[in-house]
Scaffold this motif. Structure first.
Motif, PDB file in Angstrom:
ATOM      1  N   ALA A 109       2.569   5.760  -6.053  1.00 60.06           N
ATOM      2  CA  ALA A 109       2.915   5.456  -7.443  1.00 60.06           C
ATOM      3  C   ALA A 109       2.586   6.609  -8.386  1.00 60.06           C
ATOM      4  O   ALA A 109       3.274   6.814  -9.396  1.00 60.06           O
ATOM      5  CB  ALA A 109       2.187   4.193  -7.894  1.00 60.06           C
ATOM      6  N   LEU A 110       1.556   7.371  -8.072  1.00 60.84           N
ATOM      7  CA  LEU A 110       1.185   8.504  -8.933  1.00 60.84           C
ATOM      8  C   LEU A 110       2.279   9.563  -8.987  1.00 60.84           C
ATOM      9  O   LEU A 110       2.334  10.352  -9.935  1.00 60.84           O
ATOM     10  CB  LEU A 110      -0.122   9.128  -8.452  1.00 60.84           C
ATOM     11  CG  LEU A 110      -1.394   8.290  -8.644  1.00 60.84           C
ATOM     12  CD1 LEU A 110      -2.592   9.006  -8.051  1.00 60.84           C
ATOM     13  CD2 LEU A 110      -1.617   8.002 -10.121  1.00 60.84           C
ATOM     14  N   LEU A 111       3.152   9.575  -7.980  1.00 62.43           N
ATOM     15  CA  LEU A 111       4.240  10.556  -7.986  1.00 62.43           C
ATOM     16  C   LEU A 111       5.215  10.306  -9.120  1.00 62.43           C
ATOM     17  O   LEU A 111       5.965  11.208  -9.503  1.00 62.43           O
ATOM     18  CB  LEU A 111       4.983  10.524  -6.642  1.00 62.43           C
ATOM     19  CG  LEU A 111       4.169  10.938  -5.415  1.00 62.43           C
ATOM     20  CD1 LEU A 111       5.008  10.811  -4.162  1.00 62.43           C
ATOM     21  CD2 LEU A 111       3.669  12.369  -5.568  1.00 62.43           C
ATOM     22  N   ALA A 112       5.231   9.086  -9.653  1.00 63.81           N
ATOM     23  CA  ALA A 112       6.128   8.786 -10.771  1.00 63.81           C
ATOM     24  C   ALA A 112       5.754   9.588 -12.014  1.00 63.81           C
ATOM     25  O   ALA A 112       6.594   9.810 -12.887  1.00 63.81           O
ATOM     26  CB  ALA A 112       6.094   7.290 -11.083  1.00 63.81           C
ATOM     27  N   ALA A 113       4.504  10.022 -12.092  1.00 64.48           N
ATOM     28  CA  ALA A 113       4.048  10.809 -13.243  1.00 64.48           C
ATOM     29  C   ALA A 113       3.998  12.300 -12.935  1.00 64.48           C
ATOM     30  O   ALA A 113       3.481  13.077 -13.744  1.00 64.48           O
ATOM     31  CB  ALA A 113       2.667  10.326 -13.683  1.00 64.48           C
ATOM     32  N   ALA A 114       4.514  12.700 -11.784  1.00 62.42           N
ATOM     33  CA  ALA A 114       4.477  14.105 -11.403  1.00 62.42           C
ATOM     34  C   ALA A 114       5.367  14.945 -12.316  1.00 62.42           C
ATOM     35  O   ALA A 114       6.369  14.464 -12.854  1.00 62.42           O
ATOM     36  CB  ALA A 114       4.910  14.269  -9.949  1.00 62.42           C
ATOM     37  N   THR A 174       0.824  -1.211   0.000  1.00 59.33           N
ATOM     38  CA  THR A 174       0.000   0.000   0.000  1.00 59.33           C
ATOM     39  C   THR A 174       0.863   1.268   0.000  1.00 59.33           C
ATOM     40  O   THR A 174       0.455   2.284  -0.565  1.00 59.33           O
ATOM     41  CB  THR A 174      -0.936   0.012   1.214  1.00 59.33           C
ATOM     42  OG1 THR A 174      -0.163  -0.161   2.424  1.00 59.33           O
ATOM     43  CG2 THR A 174      -1.957  -1.105   1.128  1.00 59.33           C
ATOM     44  N   SER A 175       2.034   1.199   0.618  1.00 60.57           N
ATOM     45  CA  SER A 175       2.925   2.367   0.624  1.00 60.57           C
ATOM     46  C   SER A 175       3.395   2.699  -0.784  1.00 60.57           C
ATOM     47  O   SER A 175       3.384   3.858  -1.213  1.00 60.57           O
ATOM     48  CB  SER A 175       4.128   2.120   1.530  1.00 60.57           C
ATOM     49  OG  SER A 175       3.734   1.976   2.879  1.00 60.57           O
ATOM     50  N   VAL A 176       3.828   1.675  -1.523  1.00 66.64           N
ATOM     51  CA  VAL A 176       4.300   1.901  -2.890  1.00 66.64           C
ATOM     52  C   VAL A 176       3.138   2.283  -3.804  1.00 66.64           C
ATOM     53  O   VAL A 176       3.244   3.203  -4.623  1.00 66.64           O
ATOM     54  CB  VAL A 176       5.018   0.650  -3.417  1.00 66.64           C
ATOM     55  CG1 VAL A 176       5.400   0.837  -4.889  1.00 66.64           C
ATOM     56  CG2 VAL A 176       6.257   0.353  -2.592  1.00 66.64           C
ATOM     57  N   ALA A 177       2.010   1.576  -3.652  1.00 69.11           N
ATOM     58  CA  ALA A 177       0.850   1.864  -4.497  1.00 69.11           C
ATOM     59  C   ALA A 177       0.310   3.271  -4.239  1.00 69.11           C
ATOM     60  O   ALA A 177      -0.111   3.971  -5.168  1.00 69.11           O
ATOM     61  CB  ALA A 177      -0.250   0.840  -4.249  1.00 69.11           C
ATOM     62  N   GLY A 178       0.353   3.692  -2.986  1.00 69.16           N
ATOM     63  CA  GLY A 178      -0.172   5.010  -2.643  1.00 69.16           C
ATOM     64  C   GLY A 178       0.664   6.156  -3.166  1.00 69.16           C
ATOM     65  O   GLY A 178       0.163   7.275  -3.333  1.00 69.16           O
ATOM     66  N   PHE A 190      11.978  11.257  -5.302  1.00 68.99           N
ATOM     67  CA  PHE A 190      11.192  10.754  -4.174  1.00 68.99           C
ATOM     68  C   PHE A 190      10.636   9.361  -4.421  1.00 68.99           C
ATOM     69  O   PHE A 190      10.859   8.448  -3.624  1.00 68.99           O
ATOM     70  CB  PHE A 190      10.053  11.717  -3.849  1.00 68.99           C
ATOM     71  CG  PHE A 190       9.233  11.275  -2.665  1.00 68.99           C
ATOM     72  CD1 PHE A 190       9.639  11.575  -1.372  1.00 68.99           C
ATOM     73  CD2 PHE A 190       8.072  10.529  -2.845  1.00 68.99           C
ATOM     74  CE1 PHE A 190       8.901  11.152  -0.288  1.00 68.99           C
ATOM     75  CE2 PHE A 190       7.324  10.113  -1.764  1.00 68.99           C
ATOM     76  CZ  PHE A 190       7.738  10.418  -0.472  1.00 68.99           C
ATOM     77  N   PHE A 191       9.900   9.183  -5.523  1.00 69.11           N
ATOM     78  CA  PHE A 191       9.262   7.884  -5.739  1.00 69.11           C
ATOM     79  C   PHE A 191      10.261   6.753  -5.945  1.00 69.11           C
ATOM     80  O   PHE A 191      10.114   5.694  -5.325  1.00 69.11           O
ATOM     81  CB  PHE A 191       8.280   7.948  -6.912  1.00 69.11           C
ATOM     82  CG  PHE A 191       7.645   6.617  -7.207  1.00 69.11           C
ATOM     83  CD1 PHE A 191       6.687   6.097  -6.349  1.00 69.11           C
ATOM     84  CD2 PHE A 191       8.031   5.871  -8.316  1.00 69.11           C
ATOM     85  CE1 PHE A 191       6.117   4.855  -6.601  1.00 69.11           C
ATOM     86  CE2 PHE A 191       7.459   4.646  -8.570  1.00 69.11           C
ATOM     87  CZ  PHE A 191       6.497   4.130  -7.706  1.00 69.11           C
ATOM     88  N   PRO A 192      11.285   6.879  -6.802  1.00 74.13           N
ATOM     89  CA  PRO A 192      12.229   5.760  -6.960  1.00 74.13           C
ATOM     90  C   PRO A 192      12.940   5.377  -5.666  1.00 74.13           C
ATOM     91  O   PRO A 192      13.039   4.196  -5.332  1.00 74.13           O
ATOM     92  CB  PRO A 192      13.228   6.281  -8.003  1.00 74.13           C
ATOM     93  CG  PRO A 192      12.490   7.331  -8.735  1.00 74.13           C
ATOM     94  CD  PRO A 192      11.596   7.978  -7.724  1.00 74.13           C
TER      95      PRO A 192
END
Length: 207
Positions: free
Chosen positions: A169-174, A163-167, A183-185
């Motif tokens: 994951a949208l930051l990868a498209a920021a 849930t931490s990674v899934a929550g 941050f996301f990687p």
């Protein structure tokens, strides 16, 4: 450094970033028997000091965070558990730091903050499992305690990691490179490495 040019005043900055300093200061620099250790910088490197000792400062922050966690673990558990946690934290830090360069990222103020925060994240995975082992009253010695700890912690920790990674994951498209490139990687790698240490490496090493 003893002297920074900008404290004497910069008249202008050209398009290529070259500072135009006052002529009086130019004369001062070329006065015989006068030695200055200087560092020339302009607007884009105004916070230059963060790059001078980036690796040393990062290691100090990591070491301080690990020692703080070790002290708390020692107070609430025992010395052997504290030593185990220290080695686990250092292993997680090294692997996450290695992933930083594997991903083509650099050590700077942003990545350093994220890498230090990884210590607090890893604590959730490592210390919970170790505490469950210490307080377990299951029969069968160490093997029984490890099995009991995993029975209690494996499912919630796996759910927390997913849930931490899934929550995030949208930051990868920021649009911001700080979020998408750093941050996301780093966060995703830290979660994966921390989960592996807490649920696989530590139980296997304890057995």
């Amino acid at each position: 450094f003893s002297l920074i040019i900008s404290i004497f005043g910069v008249e202008s900055v050209s398009s290529d970033g070259i500072c135009c300093i006052p002529f009086s200061f130019y004369q001062l620099l070329h006065t015989p028997d006068t030695t200055f250790e200087t560092l020339l910088f302009y607007g884009n490197t105004i916070y230059f000091e963060q790059f001078l000792n980036a690796r040393r400062d990062h290691l100090v922050r990591i070491g301080s965070a690990v020692l703080a966690i070790a002290f708390v673990v020692f107070c609430f558990m025992n010395i052997s558990t504290a030593v185990t946690v220290v080695f686990a934290m250092l292993s997680i830090s090294v692997m996450t730091f290695a992933a930083l360069y594997t991903l083509g990222l650099k050590l700077n103020a942003i990545s350093s903050i994220l890498l230090v925060s990884v210590i607090g994240l890893a604590d959730e995975y490592v210390c919970h499992v170790m505490y469950a082992m210490v307080v377990s009253r299951a029969d069968g010695g160490v093997d029984g305690k490890v099995r009991d700890a995993l029975n209690q912690m494996l499912a919630p920790m796996t759910s927390m990691a997913v849930t931490s990674v899934a929550g995030t994951a949208l930051l990868a498209a920021a649009a911001s490179p700080v979020l998408s490139d750093y941050f996301f990687p780093i966060f995703a790698v830290a979660v994966a490495v921390s989960w592996a240490h807490g649920c696989v490496v530590l139980p296997a090493a304890t057995l």
